[in-house]
Design a protein around this motif. Structure first.
Motif, PDB file in Angstrom:
ATOM      1  N   SER A  96      -6.019  -8.364  -9.876  1.00 45.46           N
ATOM      2  CA  SER A  96      -7.339  -8.719  -9.377  1.00 45.46           C
ATOM      3  C   SER A  96      -7.383  -8.413  -7.879  1.00 45.46           C
ATOM      4  N   VAL A  97      -8.340  -7.564  -7.476  1.00 44.88           N
ATOM      5  CA  VAL A  97      -8.456  -7.176  -6.072  1.00 44.88           C
ATOM      6  C   VAL A  97      -9.879  -7.401  -5.563  1.00 44.88           C
ATOM      7  N   SER A  98      -9.970  -7.609  -4.259  1.00 41.82           N
ATOM      8  CA  SER A  98     -11.265  -7.718  -3.581  1.00 41.82           C
ATOM      9  C   SER A  98     -11.289  -6.727  -2.430  1.00 41.82           C
ATOM     10  N   PHE A  99     -12.492  -6.299  -2.062  1.00 40.97           N
ATOM     11  CA  PHE A  99     -12.675  -5.313  -1.006  1.00 40.97           C
ATOM     12  C   PHE A  99     -13.243  -5.991   0.235  1.00 40.97           C
ATOM     13  N   ASP A 100     -12.706  -5.656   1.395  1.00 36.82           N
ATOM     14  CA  ASP A 100     -13.193  -6.188   2.663  1.00 36.82           C
ATOM     15  C   ASP A 100     -14.428  -5.389   3.077  1.00 36.82           C
ATOM     16  N   LEU A 101     -15.599  -5.972   2.886  1.00 42.21           N
ATOM     17  CA  LEU A 101     -16.851  -5.263   3.156  1.00 42.21           C
ATOM     18  C   LEU A 101     -17.056  -4.933   4.633  1.00 42.21           C
TER      19      LEU A 101
END
Length: 109
Positions: free
Chosen positions: A89-94
């Motif tokens: 599970s990954v998230s992107f730094d907007l």
């Protein structure tokens, strides 16, 4: 420059103008990993295609779009063992997104 103008005019006629999304591997964050990022997307579950262990960090090649086989690369700490075939599970730094004009290949402001 005249060639550039002609190319843009062709895109404007079709009303299609590709924009490329860019992000560095260190700005893609593994769920649960400490981060100073404050503007993260919701988590995305992605399949690990390749897990390159490089000393104290991994470069994870993640399947981003199964229809086109497009991959992204995330850089993460080697605190937890990660293997090919796992789902992470990954998230992107907007705050770290860069958009590029596909014609000129220059960053857009």
């Amino acid at each position: 420059m005249k060639d550039d103008i002609a190319t843009y005019e062709e895109y404007l006629k079709t009303k299609k103008h590709p924009i490329l999304f860019g992000m560095r591997p260190e700005d893609i964050h593994l769920e649960g990993e400490p981060s100073l990022a404050t503007n993260l997307t919701k988590p995305y579950n992605l399949n690990v295609q390749v897990a390159e262990l490089l000393g104290n960090e991994y470069y994870l090649h993640l399947l981003f779009d199964a229809n086109t086989n497009e991959e992204i690369i995330a850089k993460t700490n080697a605190g937890v063992e990660i293997a090919r075939g796992e789902v992470v599970s990954v998230s992107f730094d907007l705050d770290k997104v860069t958009l590029f004009d596909d014609i000129s290949e220059k960053a857009m402001r």
